[in-house]
Design a protein around this motif. Structure first.
Motif, PDB file in Angstrom:
ATOM      1  N   VAL A  24      -3.845  -3.117   1.103  1.00  0.00           N
ATOM      2  CA  VAL A  24      -4.820  -3.870   0.325  1.00  0.00           C
ATOM      3  C   VAL A  24      -4.259  -5.239  -0.035  1.00  0.00           C
ATOM      4  O   VAL A  24      -4.950  -6.246   0.027  1.00  0.00           O
ATOM      5  CB  VAL A  24      -5.203  -3.092  -0.960  1.00  0.00           C
ATOM      6  CG1 VAL A  24      -6.102  -3.918  -1.863  1.00  0.00           C
ATOM      7  CG2 VAL A  24      -5.866  -1.772  -0.588  1.00  0.00           C
ATOM      8  N   GLY A  25      -2.979  -5.282  -0.427  1.00  0.00           N
ATOM      9  CA  GLY A  25      -2.373  -6.551  -0.812  1.00  0.00           C
ATOM     10  C   GLY A  25      -0.906  -6.394  -1.134  1.00  0.00           C
ATOM     11  O   GLY A  25      -0.387  -5.281  -1.201  1.00  0.00           O
ATOM     12  N   ARG A  26      -0.238  -7.531  -1.312  1.00  0.00           N
ATOM     13  CA  ARG A  26       1.185  -7.586  -1.669  1.00  0.00           C
ATOM     14  C   ARG A  26       1.306  -8.303  -2.996  1.00  0.00           C
ATOM     15  O   ARG A  26       0.616  -9.299  -3.233  1.00  0.00           O
ATOM     16  CB  ARG A  26       1.968  -8.333  -0.603  1.00  0.00           C
ATOM     17  CG  ARG A  26       1.965  -7.599   0.733  1.00  0.00           C
ATOM     18  CD  ARG A  26       2.783  -8.359   1.722  1.00  0.00           C
ATOM     19  NE  ARG A  26       4.179  -8.290   1.298  1.00  0.00           N
ATOM     20  CZ  ARG A  26       5.195  -8.174   2.127  1.00  0.00           C
ATOM     21  NH1 ARG A  26       4.992  -8.136   3.417  1.00  0.00           N
ATOM     22  NH2 ARG A  26       6.420  -8.121   1.681  1.00  0.00           N
ATOM     23  N   ALA A  33       0.798  -4.773  -9.193  1.00  0.00           N
ATOM     24  CA  ALA A  33       0.221  -3.900  -8.169  1.00  0.00           C
ATOM     25  C   ALA A  33      -0.481  -2.707  -8.809  1.00  0.00           C
ATOM     26  O   ALA A  33      -1.573  -2.312  -8.385  1.00  0.00           O
ATOM     27  CB  ALA A  33       1.309  -3.435  -7.209  1.00  0.00           C
ATOM     28  N   GLN A  34       0.119  -2.123  -9.840  1.00  0.00           N
ATOM     29  CA  GLN A  34      -0.474  -0.966 -10.506  1.00  0.00           C
ATOM     30  C   GLN A  34      -1.800  -1.329 -11.169  1.00  0.00           C
ATOM     31  O   GLN A  34      -2.739  -0.536 -11.165  1.00  0.00           O
ATOM     32  CB  GLN A  34       0.499  -0.386 -11.529  1.00  0.00           C
ATOM     33  CG  GLN A  34       0.033   0.931 -12.117  1.00  0.00           C
ATOM     34  CD  GLN A  34      -0.130   2.009 -11.077  1.00  0.00           C
ATOM     35  OE1 GLN A  34       0.715   2.188 -10.209  1.00  0.00           O
ATOM     36  NE2 GLN A  34      -1.225   2.736 -11.147  1.00  0.00           N
ATOM     37  N   LYS A  35      -1.904  -2.526 -11.715  1.00  0.00           N
ATOM     38  CA  LYS A  35      -3.161  -2.965 -12.324  1.00  0.00           C
ATOM     39  C   LYS A  35      -4.270  -3.050 -11.275  1.00  0.00           C
ATOM     40  O   LYS A  35      -5.425  -2.725 -11.553  1.00  0.00           O
ATOM     41  CB  LYS A  35      -2.978  -4.303 -13.023  1.00  0.00           C
ATOM     42  CG  LYS A  35      -2.207  -4.179 -14.317  1.00  0.00           C
ATOM     43  CD  LYS A  35      -1.999  -5.517 -14.972  1.00  0.00           C
ATOM     44  CE  LYS A  35      -1.149  -5.349 -16.231  1.00  0.00           C
ATOM     45  NZ  LYS A  35      -0.872  -6.626 -16.866  1.00  0.00           N
ATOM     46  N   ILE A  36      -3.925  -3.479 -10.069  1.00  0.00           N
ATOM     47  CA  ILE A  36      -4.905  -3.527  -8.979  1.00  0.00           C
ATOM     48  C   ILE A  36      -5.358  -2.112  -8.636  1.00  0.00           C
ATOM     49  O   ILE A  36      -6.554  -1.848  -8.473  1.00  0.00           O
ATOM     50  CB  ILE A  36      -4.318  -4.236  -7.741  1.00  0.00           C
ATOM     51  CG1 ILE A  36      -3.981  -5.695  -8.071  1.00  0.00           C
ATOM     52  CG2 ILE A  36      -5.255  -4.124  -6.542  1.00  0.00           C
ATOM     53  CD1 ILE A  36      -5.172  -6.547  -8.476  1.00  0.00           C
ATOM     54  N   ARG A  47     -11.612   7.231  -2.207  1.00  0.00           N
ATOM     55  CA  ARG A  47     -10.420   6.618  -1.616  1.00  0.00           C
ATOM     56  C   ARG A  47      -9.267   6.798  -2.574  1.00  0.00           C
ATOM     57  O   ARG A  47      -9.443   6.870  -3.775  1.00  0.00           O
ATOM     58  CB  ARG A  47     -10.656   5.136  -1.349  1.00  0.00           C
ATOM     59  CG  ARG A  47     -11.753   4.934  -0.338  1.00  0.00           C
ATOM     60  CD  ARG A  47     -11.927   3.477  -0.007  1.00  0.00           C
ATOM     61  NE  ARG A  47     -12.954   3.351   0.997  1.00  0.00           N
ATOM     62  CZ  ARG A  47     -14.002   2.572   0.891  1.00  0.00           C
ATOM     63  NH1 ARG A  47     -14.174   1.832  -0.167  1.00  0.00           N
ATOM     64  NH2 ARG A  47     -14.886   2.504   1.857  1.00  0.00           N
ATOM     65  N   ILE A  48      -8.082   6.863  -2.015  1.00  0.00           N
ATOM     66  CA  ILE A  48      -6.865   7.001  -2.809  1.00  0.00           C
ATOM     67  C   ILE A  48      -6.090   5.698  -2.688  1.00  0.00           C
ATOM     68  O   ILE A  48      -5.927   5.160  -1.592  1.00  0.00           O
ATOM     69  CB  ILE A  48      -6.011   8.172  -2.285  1.00  0.00           C
ATOM     70  CG1 ILE A  48      -6.799   9.474  -2.382  1.00  0.00           C
ATOM     71  CG2 ILE A  48      -4.704   8.272  -3.058  1.00  0.00           C
ATOM     72  CD1 ILE A  48      -6.142  10.623  -1.647  1.00  0.00           C
ATOM     73  N   TYR A  49      -5.594   5.201  -3.814  1.00  0.00           N
ATOM     74  CA  TYR A  49      -4.792   3.981  -3.847  1.00  0.00           C
ATOM     75  C   TYR A  49      -3.443   4.298  -4.463  1.00  0.00           C
ATOM     76  O   TYR A  49      -3.355   5.099  -5.385  1.00  0.00           O
ATOM     77  CB  TYR A  49      -5.467   2.903  -4.693  1.00  0.00           C
ATOM     78  CG  TYR A  49      -6.791   2.437  -4.135  1.00  0.00           C
ATOM     79  CD1 TYR A  49      -6.851   1.359  -3.264  1.00  0.00           C
ATOM     80  CD2 TYR A  49      -7.976   3.064  -4.495  1.00  0.00           C
ATOM     81  CE1 TYR A  49      -8.060   0.921  -2.757  1.00  0.00           C
ATOM     82  CE2 TYR A  49      -9.189   2.639  -3.990  1.00  0.00           C
ATOM     83  CZ  TYR A  49      -9.228   1.566  -3.124  1.00  0.00           C
ATOM     84  OH  TYR A  49     -10.424   1.135  -2.621  1.00  0.00           O
ATOM     85  N   TRP A  50      -2.375   3.659  -3.962  1.00  0.00           N
ATOM     86  CA  TRP A  50      -1.062   3.820  -4.554  1.00  0.00           C
ATOM     87  C   TRP A  50      -0.218   2.578  -4.308  1.00  0.00           C
ATOM     88  O   TRP A  50      -0.567   1.725  -3.503  1.00  0.00           O
ATOM     89  CB  TRP A  50      -0.364   5.084  -4.074  1.00  0.00           C
ATOM     90  CG  TRP A  50       0.048   5.078  -2.632  1.00  0.00           C
ATOM     91  CD1 TRP A  50       1.237   4.648  -2.110  1.00  0.00           C
ATOM     92  CD2 TRP A  50      -0.720   5.523  -1.519  1.00  0.00           C
ATOM     93  NE1 TRP A  50       1.245   4.800  -0.746  1.00  0.00           N
ATOM     94  CE2 TRP A  50       0.058   5.343  -0.361  1.00  0.00           C
ATOM     95  CE3 TRP A  50      -1.998   6.065  -1.384  1.00  0.00           C
ATOM     96  CZ2 TRP A  50      -0.395   5.678   0.908  1.00  0.00           C
ATOM     97  CZ3 TRP A  50      -2.438   6.402  -0.115  1.00  0.00           C
ATOM     98  CH2 TRP A  50      -1.632   6.207   1.002  1.00  0.00           C
ATOM     99  N   VAL A  51       0.893   2.518  -5.023  1.00  0.00           N
ATOM    100  CA  VAL A  51       1.825   1.394  -4.947  1.00  0.00           C
ATOM    101  C   VAL A  51       3.073   1.844  -4.194  1.00  0.00           C
ATOM    102  O   VAL A  51       3.586   2.933  -4.429  1.00  0.00           O
ATOM    103  CB  VAL A  51       2.210   0.911  -6.362  1.00  0.00           C
ATOM    104  CG1 VAL A  51       3.277  -0.170  -6.301  1.00  0.00           C
ATOM    105  CG2 VAL A  51       0.977   0.419  -7.111  1.00  0.00           C
TER     106      VAL A  51
END
Length: 59
Positions: A24-26, A33-36, A47-51
């Protein structure tokens, strides 16, 4: 690894319900990153998102 001269070692990764993964991004900090991730998780999509931290290798 850098982007425009700035160190961006934190990635946000997305996995959709078919198991496909996308960057998604850097980001410069883990907190950023966690806030995103938190903002994207709240959208109600399947969808699953992680850092992840980019491994830093010297060479």
């Amino acid at each position: 690894m850098n982007d425009g001269g700035a160190m961006l070692p934190w990635l946000v990764i997305r996995e959709d319900d078919n198991g496909n993964r996308y960057r998604v991004g850097r980001y410069a900090t883990q907190d950023e990153a966690q806030k995103i991730v938190e903002s994207l998780d709240g959208r109600g999509q399947q969808r699953i998102y992680w850092v992840e931290r980019v491994s830093q290798t010297t060479g």
